[in-house]
Design a protein around this motif. Structure first.
Motif, mmCIF file in Angstrom:
data_model
loop_
_atom_site.group_PDB
_atom_site.id
_atom_site.type_symbol
_atom_site.label_atom_id
_atom_site.label_comp_id
_atom_site.label_asym_id
_atom_site.label_seq_id
_atom_site.Cartn_x
_atom_site.Cartn_y
_atom_site.Cartn_z
ATOM 1 N N ALA A 168 0.690 6.934 3.646
ATOM 2 C CA ALA A 168 1.833 6.022 3.668
ATOM 3 C C ALA A 168 1.588 4.733 2.902
ATOM 4 C CB ALA A 168 2.215 5.702 5.104
ATOM 5 N N ASP A 169 0.318 4.302 2.760
ATOM 6 C CA ASP A 169 0.045 3.024 2.104
ATOM 7 C C ASP A 169 -1.339 3.073 1.478
ATOM 8 O OD1 ASP A 169 -2.006 2.186 4.107
ATOM 9 O OD2 ASP A 169 -0.276 2.117 5.458
ATOM 10 N N GLU A 170 -1.741 1.947 0.899
ATOM 11 C CA GLU A 170 -3.060 1.835 0.286
ATOM 12 C C GLU A 170 -3.818 0.625 0.837
ATOM 13 O OE1 GLU A 170 -2.764 1.094 -3.936
ATOM 14 O OE2 GLU A 170 -0.717 0.345 -3.721
ATOM 15 N N LYS A 171 -3.650 0.384 2.137
ATOM 16 C CA LYS A 171 -4.370 -0.709 2.787
ATOM 17 C C LYS A 171 -5.859 -0.382 2.870
ATOM 18 C CE LYS A 171 -0.357 -2.063 5.571
ATOM 19 N NZ LYS A 171 0.183 -2.224 6.941
ATOM 20 N N ALA A 172 -6.656 -1.403 3.136
ATOM 21 C CA ALA A 172 -8.108 -1.222 3.164
ATOM 22 C C ALA A 172 -8.529 -0.209 4.227
ATOM 23 C CB ALA A 172 -8.789 -2.569 3.416
ATOM 24 N N ALA A 173 -7.922 -0.288 5.408
ATOM 25 C CA ALA A 173 -8.282 0.646 6.480
ATOM 26 C C ALA A 173 -7.901 2.079 6.104
ATOM 27 C CB ALA A 173 -7.587 0.239 7.778
ATOM 28 N N THR A 174 -6.766 2.240 5.430
ATOM 29 C CA THR A 174 -6.325 3.568 4.988
ATOM 30 C C THR A 174 -7.296 4.131 3.963
ATOM 31 O OG1 THR A 174 -4.020 2.937 5.370
ATOM 32 C CG2 THR A 174 -4.419 4.871 4.005
ATOM 33 N N CYS A 175 -7.712 3.311 3.011
ATOM 34 C CA CYS A 175 -8.664 3.753 1.983
ATOM 35 C C CYS A 175 -10.011 4.125 2.594
ATOM 36 C CB CYS A 175 -8.841 2.654 0.933
ATOM 37 S SG CYS A 175 -7.370 2.305 -0.045
ATOM 38 N N ALA A 176 -10.458 3.330 3.563
ATOM 39 C CA ALA A 176 -11.742 3.610 4.197
ATOM 40 C C ALA A 176 -11.698 4.919 4.988
ATOM 41 C CB ALA A 176 -12.134 2.456 5.117
ATOM 42 N N ALA A 177 -10.599 5.148 5.725
ATOM 43 C CA ALA A 177 -10.467 6.393 6.473
ATOM 44 C C ALA A 177 -10.391 7.587 5.525
ATOM 45 C CB ALA A 177 -9.224 6.334 7.360
ATOM 46 N N PHE A 178 -9.705 7.408 4.392
ATOM 47 C CA PHE A 178 -9.646 8.486 3.405
ATOM 48 C C PHE A 178 -11.034 8.824 2.885
ATOM 49 C CE2 PHE A 178 -9.736 9.416 -1.164
ATOM 50 C CZ PHE A 178 -9.134 10.666 -1.170
ATOM 51 N N ASN A 200 -10.543 -2.492 -9.317
ATOM 52 C CA ASN A 200 -10.801 -3.739 -8.595
ATOM 53 C C ASN A 200 -9.665 -4.133 -7.650
ATOM 54 O OD1 ASN A 200 -13.402 -5.173 -9.928
ATOM 55 N ND2 ASN A 200 -12.312 -3.983 -11.475
ATOM 56 N N ALA A 201 -8.923 -3.153 -7.159
ATOM 57 C CA ALA A 201 -7.863 -3.441 -6.192
ATOM 58 C C ALA A 201 -8.443 -4.100 -4.948
ATOM 59 C CB ALA A 201 -7.130 -2.158 -5.820
ATOM 60 N N TRP A 202 -7.634 -4.928 -4.306
ATOM 61 C CA TRP A 202 -8.142 -5.696 -3.159
ATOM 62 C C TRP A 202 -8.624 -4.791 -2.029
ATOM 63 C CZ3 TRP A 202 -5.864 -5.169 1.615
ATOM 64 C CH2 TRP A 202 -4.601 -4.563 1.645
ATOM 65 N N SER A 203 -8.013 -3.590 -1.910
ATOM 66 C CA SER A 203 -8.419 -2.674 -0.832
ATOM 67 C C SER A 203 -9.882 -2.267 -0.968
ATOM 68 C CB SER A 203 -7.534 -1.426 -0.856
ATOM 69 O OG SER A 203 -6.180 -1.765 -0.690
ATOM 70 N N TYR A 204 -10.369 -2.180 -2.210
ATOM 71 C CA TYR A 204 -11.748 -1.754 -2.437
ATOM 72 C C TYR A 204 -12.716 -2.934 -2.490
ATOM 73 C CZ TYR A 204 -9.293 2.494 -3.807
ATOM 74 O OH TYR A 204 -8.481 3.601 -3.825
ATOM 75 N N THR A 208 -13.920 -3.816 4.727
ATOM 76 C CA THR A 208 -13.646 -2.514 5.343
ATOM 77 C C THR A 208 -14.148 -1.383 4.457
ATOM 78 O OG1 THR A 208 -11.626 -3.500 6.262
ATOM 79 C CG2 THR A 208 -11.832 -1.099 6.378
ATOM 80 N N TRP A 209 -13.872 -1.470 3.144
ATOM 81 C CA TRP A 209 -14.349 -0.454 2.198
ATOM 82 C C TRP A 209 -15.868 -0.515 2.049
ATOM 83 C CZ3 TRP A 209 -12.558 3.758 -0.146
ATOM 84 C CH2 TRP A 209 -13.243 4.254 -1.267
ATOM 85 N N GLN A 210 -16.400 -1.721 1.997
ATOM 86 C CA GLN A 210 -17.844 -1.884 1.872
ATOM 87 C C GLN A 210 -18.563 -1.277 3.063
ATOM 88 O OE1 GLN A 210 -19.056 -5.947 1.446
ATOM 89 N NE2 GLN A 210 -21.239 -5.477 1.421
ATOM 90 N N GLN A 211 -18.028 -1.485 4.260
ATOM 91 C CA GLN A 211 -18.662 -0.947 5.460
ATOM 92 C C GLN A 211 -18.568 0.582 5.500
ATOM 93 O OE1 GLN A 211 -20.413 -2.769 7.766
ATOM 94 N NE2 GLN A 211 -21.032 -0.711 8.453
#
Length: 294
Positions: A168-178, A200-204, A208-211
């Motif tokens: 549904a979106d490209e938020k940081a939590a969504t990217c990390a779960a993916f 270099n999108a903010w989500s990455y 959250t993505w780093q963790q």
């Protein structure tokens, strides 16, 4: 001489030529020689060649368009460009004209490209491809089932094996779960992800993505700013995905399109010939697959 030529299935003139070379220069004289003529009186003049090269370097145009500005044929322009080691336009960066630097990792999992592609939803009853532009425009609102999906993709650099989810979106939590699900999927196919490459999108860039990368023991890498070509493999995959699945036929709803996706992804990974890896499907570059998919 004729009997020797018949024995080795060559023309007697060819046998005579080789024998003559040997008599005059010994074994060294029998080495292969260039077929290039010693003199080329009809060769394109230096001034014309310089003009061809100038037009190519300044305007970044091909042989047909150059031939319209200089007094030679397009085939001659092509020969001039090749003689001076100018690559084809398809192999050059459109903005700078410099040759594109291509690379490929040596083993599966060494580098995985990750990216997100937005895709317009198809409202119930169909969009403009089914209803036409005028009728389809009224269905674009979210209340009618419009809006956007985010296609999250992880693609292996060496094999081009791909894993995609419509979220549904490209938020940081969504990217990390993916990333967690993608890592599990690749592990199930015998691939251990060592590092991921993203833009270099903010989500990455968020913690959250780093963790998520740290939890999975995956090194993270980023493309150069304003250089999407660095992540070109997954960009090209998304174009293939749109051409062969998302826009391949008119769908009457988003649910209908999503139902067709799993079959297409299986076709892409296990059966579809991939031109970048010599016509083999991506799965052919993966060893120890749990299923044969024949």
């Amino acid at each position: 001489m004729r009997r020797a030529a018949e024995r080795f299935q060559v023309a007697h003139t060819t046998a005579a030529r080789w024998a003559g070379r040997y008599r005059h220069g010994g074994e060294r004289a029998t080495d292969d020689r260039s077929s290039r003529p010693r003199h080329s009186p009809q060769r394109t003049s230096r001034a014309v060649e310089e003009e061809v090269l100038r037009l190519r370097d300044e305007h970044k145009i091909g042989p047909l368009r150059i031939a319209g500005r200089v007094p030679v044929a397009a085939s001659t322009v092509h020969q001039v460009l090749r003689r001076h080691h100018r690559p084809s336009l398809a192999a050059c960066d459109r903005a700078t004209g410099e040759p594109v630097r291509r690379y490929e990792r040596h083993r599966p999992g060494e580098l995985v490209h990750v990216d997100v592609k937005k895709l317009g939803r198809i409202p119930e009853g169909g969009g403009h491809r089914v209803l036409g532009r005028a009728a389809g425009r009224g269905n674009q609102a979210r209340a009618c089932g419009g809006g956007y999906l985010c296609l999250h993709t992880a693609l292996d650099d060496h094999s081009r094996l791909a894993y995609t989810e419509a979220l549904a979106d490209e938020k940081a939590a969504t990217c990390a779960a993916f990333l967690h699900r993608a890592q599990a999927w690749f592990t199930g196919h015998g691939v251990t992800i060592e590092r991921v490459l993203t833009d270099n999108a903010w989500s990455y860039r968020k913690n959250t993505w780093q963790q998520a990368c740290a939890d999975l023991s995956i090194a993270r890498r980023f493309t150069r700013p304003w250089r999407p070509q660095t992540n070109g493999k997954v960009e090209r995959y998304h174009r293939t995905l749109l051409d062969e699945w998302a826009y391949q036929q008119p769908y009457h709803s988003e649910n209908e399109r999503q139902q067709a996706f799993d079959d297409w992804l299986d076709w892409y990974n296990f059966h579809r010939p991939h031109t970048a890896i010599r016509g083999a499907p991506p799965a052919n570059r993966i060893t120890n697959l749990p299923e044969s998919h024949t």
